[in-house]
Design a protein around this motif. Structure first.
Motif, short mmCIF file in Angstrom:
data_model
loop_
_atom_site.label_atom_id
_atom_site.label_comp_id
_atom_site.label_asym_id
_atom_site.label_seq_id
_atom_site.Cartn_x
_atom_site.Cartn_y
_atom_site.Cartn_z
N CYS A 82 -4.71 -11.60 32.99
CA CYS A 82 -4.01 -11.37 31.45
C CYS A 82 -4.56 -12.55 30.62
O CYS A 82 -4.56 -12.06 29.35
CB CYS A 82 -2.61 -11.99 31.94
N ALA A 83 -5.25 -13.40 31.19
CA ALA A 83 -5.77 -14.52 30.18
C ALA A 83 -6.99 -13.83 29.59
O ALA A 83 -7.33 -13.94 28.26
CB ALA A 83 -6.25 -15.62 30.96
N ALA A 84 -7.77 -13.25 30.16
CA ALA A 84 -9.08 -12.25 29.83
C ALA A 84 -8.51 -11.12 28.80
O ALA A 84 -9.19 -11.37 27.65
CB ALA A 84 -9.63 -11.68 30.82
N GLY A 85 -7.37 -10.61 29.17
CA GLY A 85 -6.71 -9.76 28.23
C GLY A 85 -6.38 -10.22 26.86
O GLY A 85 -6.47 -9.73 26.02
N LYS A 86 -5.86 -11.35 27.07
CA LYS A 86 -5.43 -12.21 25.94
C LYS A 86 -6.44 -12.63 24.90
O LYS A 86 -6.37 -12.87 23.76
CB LYS A 86 -4.25 -13.24 26.23
N THR A 87 -7.65 -13.04 25.69
CA THR A 87 -8.88 -13.63 24.82
C THR A 87 -9.71 -12.49 24.18
O THR A 87 -9.99 -12.65 23.18
CB THR A 87 -9.71 -14.60 25.63
N GLY B 8 -8.95 -8.83 24.82
CA GLY B 8 -8.35 -7.44 24.99
C GLY B 8 -8.00 -7.19 23.32
O GLY B 8 -7.99 -7.65 22.41
N PRO B 9 -8.04 -5.44 23.23
CA PRO B 9 -7.52 -5.01 22.05
C PRO B 9 -5.95 -5.41 21.87
O PRO B 9 -5.09 -6.00 22.62
CB PRO B 9 -7.44 -3.71 22.30
N ARG B 10 -5.63 -5.30 20.29
CA ARG B 10 -4.39 -5.77 19.76
C ARG B 10 -3.06 -5.43 20.72
O ARG B 10 -2.40 -6.23 21.17
CB ARG B 10 -4.21 -5.50 18.48
N PRO B 11 -2.84 -4.20 20.92
CA PRO B 11 -1.61 -3.87 21.70
C PRO B 11 -1.76 -4.38 23.17
O PRO B 11 -0.57 -4.89 23.57
CB PRO B 11 -2.02 -2.41 22.01
N VAL B 12 -2.78 -4.57 23.73
CA VAL B 12 -2.98 -5.55 24.97
C VAL B 12 -2.38 -6.77 24.99
O VAL B 12 -1.59 -7.43 25.66
CB VAL B 12 -4.37 -5.19 25.82
N ARG B 13 -3.14 -7.47 23.97
CA ARG B 13 -2.60 -8.66 23.78
C ARG B 13 -0.94 -9.06 23.40
O ARG B 13 -0.41 -9.99 23.90
CB ARG B 13 -3.38 -9.53 22.52
N TRP B 14 -0.65 -8.22 22.78
CA TRP B 14 0.83 -8.10 22.18
C TRP B 14 1.57 -7.83 23.65
O TRP B 14 2.65 -8.62 23.94
CB TRP B 14 1.06 -6.90 21.38
N ILE B 15 1.30 -7.13 24.61
CA ILE B 15 2.11 -6.61 25.82
C ILE B 15 2.01 -8.00 26.66
O ILE B 15 2.91 -8.33 27.13
CB ILE B 15 1.48 -5.53 26.51
N ALA C 84 -25.52 -17.29 26.23
CA ALA C 84 -26.75 -17.47 27.15
C ALA C 84 -26.68 -16.16 28.07
O ALA C 84 -27.71 -15.53 28.23
CB ALA C 84 -26.54 -18.80 27.74
N GLY C 85 -25.41 -15.93 28.53
CA GLY C 85 -25.28 -14.67 29.16
C GLY C 85 -25.47 -13.31 28.66
O GLY C 85 -26.22 -12.48 29.20
N THR C 86 -25.17 -13.31 27.29
CA THR C 86 -25.47 -12.14 26.63
C THR C 86 -26.77 -11.92 26.23
O THR C 86 -27.37 -10.72 26.64
CB THR C 86 -24.92 -12.04 25.17
N ALA C 87 -27.63 -12.95 26.22
CA ALA C 87 -28.92 -12.81 25.86
C ALA C 87 -29.71 -12.65 26.94
O ALA C 87 -30.81 -11.93 27.12
CB ALA C 87 -29.57 -14.23 25.18
N LEU C 88 -29.26 -12.91 28.34
CA LEU C 88 -29.87 -12.59 29.61
C LEU C 88 -29.51 -11.06 30.10
O LEU C 88 -30.02 -10.74 31.08
CB LEU C 88 -29.37 -13.61 30.88
N GLY C 89 -28.76 -10.50 29.36
CA GLY C 89 -28.36 -8.94 29.55
C GLY C 89 -27.11 -8.67 30.47
O GLY C 89 -26.86 -7.71 30.74
N LEU C 90 -26.53 -9.72 30.72
CA LEU C 90 -25.42 -9.51 31.49
C LEU C 90 -24.28 -8.87 30.53
O LEU C 90 -24.11 -8.89 29.28
CB LEU C 90 -24.47 -10.93 31.92
N LYS C 91 -23.39 -7.96 31.12
CA LYS C 91 -22.26 -7.19 30.54
C LYS C 91 -21.07 -8.14 30.46
O LYS C 91 -20.77 -9.22 31.32
CB LYS C 91 -21.70 -6.13 31.44
N PRO C 92 -20.07 -8.08 29.48
CA PRO C 92 -19.13 -9.00 29.34
C PRO C 92 -18.23 -9.33 30.60
O PRO C 92 -17.83 -10.36 30.75
CB PRO C 92 -18.17 -8.15 28.22
N VAL C 93 -17.84 -8.15 31.58
CA VAL C 93 -17.35 -8.46 32.55
C VAL C 93 -17.82 -9.52 33.50
O VAL C 93 -17.38 -10.25 34.10
CB VAL C 93 -16.97 -7.14 33.31
N GLN C 94 -19.50 -9.34 33.53
CA GLN C 94 -20.07 -10.04 34.36
C GLN C 94 -20.21 -11.57 33.82
O GLN C 94 -20.28 -12.61 34.61
CB GLN C 94 -21.60 -9.69 34.27
N ILE C 95 -20.19 -11.78 32.39
CA ILE C 95 -20.17 -13.10 31.86
C ILE C 95 -18.86 -13.90 32.27
O ILE C 95 -18.71 -14.82 32.63
CB ILE C 95 -20.31 -12.96 30.50
#
Lengths: 218, 223, 258
Positions: free
Chosen positions: B42-47, B49-56, B123-134
């Motif tokens: 939920c915390a990941a979704g709130k930071t 996530g798309p608007r409807p997810v954050r709202w729920i 730094a994670g992005t620049a190393l090529g990690l995907k958002p979930v991995q970061i």
């Protein structure tokens, strides 16, 4: 016999809000007095007082509110006060609130810069004047938001009084549910009523906290 | 006071108390684990996530934080069967506790995530990690460390709250107390002993949590 | 050198490392990059300087899409960045970046910092990743710090780890975003020396820095940016000896203290 969940049943539940509010008010008023005593004892110069207050806080923050209610309820009976849900619930919630408010307010008192106390020493103010005119008014400003936050916790806590037979919002819901057998609607309504009581207070607390954070950042 | 405290009937039933204690421990640790998972998602979704997810997620958090746990468990145990969802008392207790602590922990963990500096993500992005991995490898651990004290006080509060599940005849420590007092009428003594057991549990929990803290977060922080 | 040629990539060793054409970047209404045209050749070392807020960091952060651009084309090593997210992923694997604030992961040892992307992005097995990591730590001359955590290192050591971490991914291009600005003066040299070594080995580098000594020694071309524009671009001898634009002269006067 199963009763329908009609307008009378709904009104019965809504009317019980007053007892939830009454119990919350008593516990908050009692807890405010007790909490002030606990907070002052926690920052006292007297070591024994500090430890006594700390023990009190640890005891009430380290045990379930439900057990505190049971102990007061049955304890009063042993002491000859008889079985009295009103008295037991008021007393137990007051003791509970005293510990929590005491701890919150201790934090607020300690957040007042020590220079303020030192300055009042230098001015020759005694303990009472120092607390009353210098420290507590400043601590009070910090305390408002978390105190409102605790009030929400307290209102929710009064629901446990239903377990010792105090007829407030939750108990009223149970009574109606036992007669109508539509728990989804009954407890849904009860939940909505609690939400209506608590949510505005939560928003208020959050708003004040943010406003305070902005004010102190400068 | 003429009353003599009688502890013998309580200690005669100590085995019953211990099995209740075990259920309390299972419920507490189960809800901590599951609730933390719920909260991380939920915390990941709130930071992010798309608007409807954050709202729920917002609705979930506000509903749980502004209604009593007692009503939540009544709703789950008595109300949900109307929708065809039926739980045993102990399962309903676990579900209710998880849902409850999940909401509080979401806000705590979100604060932790927001405390992570943007440069870590870059730094994670620049190393090529995907958002979930970061999130999984870079954010979670330092975020949990920042909010660990708040999170563990919430867990102790959860353990204390779990005593309420006795009202739906779950078989926890408080319920064992109810059983014994209805047989022995030594009500005050029973609850005194049980209260003491809860107190010992809270002390043991905070000891355990600081041990875990020292083991899990053993990396030094920059000055 | 790499001889892999994924589909859609022209296989030419003479293709530029970076091409930017008509790049426009806005933050809201603020025009951060104004019509940038720039080509960086393979093996070329570019130093970008300019006052704060001039867009110099933004410029190099566009190369690995830490910043998205609103208009224009960016092609990195033959891959068109501005053409979709798959290409962005590909480019990020081939472009290493070093930040002003190091941005090492505090909860991982130096070794794990270097191994993370090898294992999770490249899918390399742990043993091999560790060997690679140790090799690059050796190269930045801090192999003995492998088991330490970032907070136990000095700023200069941390920045060298950050360089090693980026090099582990075998990048074709290295971006440096003010790599020495957050360092205490006595640590600047060790980081610059590492970068000079890297330049000698033929790495393509884009470096945002105010270290003009480094620019003189290493740069093939120096770019001066101001208010989102490339004002001047020239070889170091010309750039420092005979700057054409007034704004460049003013800036050089300010940072060299004359």
């Amino acid at each position: 016999m199963i009763r329908p969940f009609g307008i009378d049943e709904i009104l019965f539940i809504v009317a019980a809000v007053q007892w939830t509010l009454a119990l919350s008010a008593i516990a908050f008023a009692g807890g405010a007095i007790g909490g002030l005593v606990v907070a002052l004892a926690r920052v006292s110069q007297v070591r024994a007082l500090r430890y006594l207050a700390l023990g009190y806080v640890r005891l009430f923050q380290g045990t379930p509110l439900l057990m505190q209610l049971f102990l007061v309820y049955f304890g009063l009976n042993i002491f000859g006060a008889g079985i009295n849900p009103w008295l037991a619930a008021s007393l137990a919630l007051t003791l509970h609130a005293s510990a929590f408010l005491g701890e919150i307010w201790r934090g607020c008192i300690e957040a007042v810069p020590s220079g303020q106390s030192e300055a009042s020493w230098a001015l020759g103010l005694g303990y009472v004047d120092r607390m009353k005119s210098i420290v507590l008014p400043q601590a009070a400003k910090i305390a408002v938001a978390p105190t409102v936050g605790f009030l929400v916790q307290l209102i929710k806590g009064t629901s446990l009084a239903s377990i010792i037979g105090f007829v407030e919002l939750t108990r009223a819901g149970q009574i109606i549910n036992n007669a109508t057998f539509v728990p989804f609607k009954v407890f849904g309504l009860v939940a909505i009523l609690y939400f209506v009581l608590c949510w505005p207070l939560s928003l208020l607390a959050r708003w004040m906290e943010r406003r305070f954070a902005v004010a102190t950042r400068r | 006071m003429d009353y003599q405290l009688k502890f013998a009937p309580v200690f005669d039933n100590f085995g019953h108390l211990l099995s209740g204690l075990l259920v309390t421990l299972e419920l507490s640790f189960g809800a901590m684990l599951l609730g933390t998972l719920v909260a991380i998602v939920c915390a990941a979704g709130k930071t992010g996530g798309p608007r409807p997810v954050r709202w729920i997620i917002d609705v979930y958090i506000e509903v749980i934080r502004n209604t009593p746990f007692l009503i939540q468990i009544f709703f789950i145990f008595f109300g949900l069967p109307a929708l065809g969802i039926r739980f045993s008392p102990n399962t309903a207790a676990l579900v209710a506790l998880t849902v409850n602590v999940g909401a509080y922990a979401t806000e705590i963990i979100r604060a932790g995530i927001e405390s992570i500096q943007k440069g870590q993500v870059e730094a994670g992005t620049a190393l090529g990690l995907k958002p979930v991995q970061i999130f999984r490898y870079i954010i979670v651990k330092p975020a949990l460390r920042t909010v660990y004290p708040a999170l563990t006080s919430q867990f102790i509060y959860l353990m204390l709250t779990s005593s309420v599940v006795s009202v739906i005849s779950a078989t926890d420590l408080a319920a064992a107390g109810n059983d014994i007092q209805s047989q022995t009428f030594a009500s005050f003594e029973v609850y005194l002993v049980i209260t003491a057991m809860y107190l010992v549990l809270s002390i043991a929990f905070s000891g355990l949590f600081s041990l875990v803290e020292r083991m899990a977060f053993n990396y030094p922080l920059s000055r | 050198m790499s001889n892999t040629s994924p589909e859609g990539r022209a296989d030419s060793a003479h293709m530029p490392a970076v091409t930017m054409e008509g790049v426009e970047k806005y933050y809201g209404t603020f025009h951060a990059l104004k019509h940038i045209d720039l080509t960086v050749a393979r093996g070329e070392k570019i130093v970008v300087c300019g006052p704060s807020g001039s867009g110099k960091s933004t410029l190099i952060r566009c190369v690995n899409q830490l910043e998205a651009v609103q208009e224009g084309r960016i092609v990195v090593d033959g891959i068109e960045l501005t053409a979709g997210p798959k290409n962005v992923e590909q480019v990020r694997r081939d472009v290493g970046m070093v930040f002003q604030q190091f941005n090492l992961f505090p909860h991982m040892t130096v070794l794990r910092n270097c191994m993370l992307a090898l294992m999770k992005v490249r899918g390399i097995a742990r043993d091999e990743a560790e060997a690679t990591a140790r090799r690059f730590l050796e190269r930045v001359k801090i192999p003995e710090q492998a088991e330490k955590y970032p907070a136990q290192l000095s700023g200069g050591q941390q920045q060298r780890v950050a360089i090693a971490r980026a090099l582990c991914m075998n990048p074709k291009i290295m971006l440096f975003d003010e790599p020495t600005s957050a360092l205490d003066p006595e640590m600047v040299k060790e980081v610059l020396d590492t970068m000079i070594d890297l330049a000698r080995e033929g790495m393509t580098m884009m470096v945002v820095t105010h270290e003009m000594g480094f620019a003189r020694q290493v740069a093939d071309r120096v770019i001066f940016m101001d208010r989102g524009e490339i004002v001047e671009i020239a070889g170091p001898t010309e750039f420092f000896g005979n700057p054409r634009h007034e704004r460049t002269r003013t800036f050089l006067g300010q940072i060299t203290g004359h």
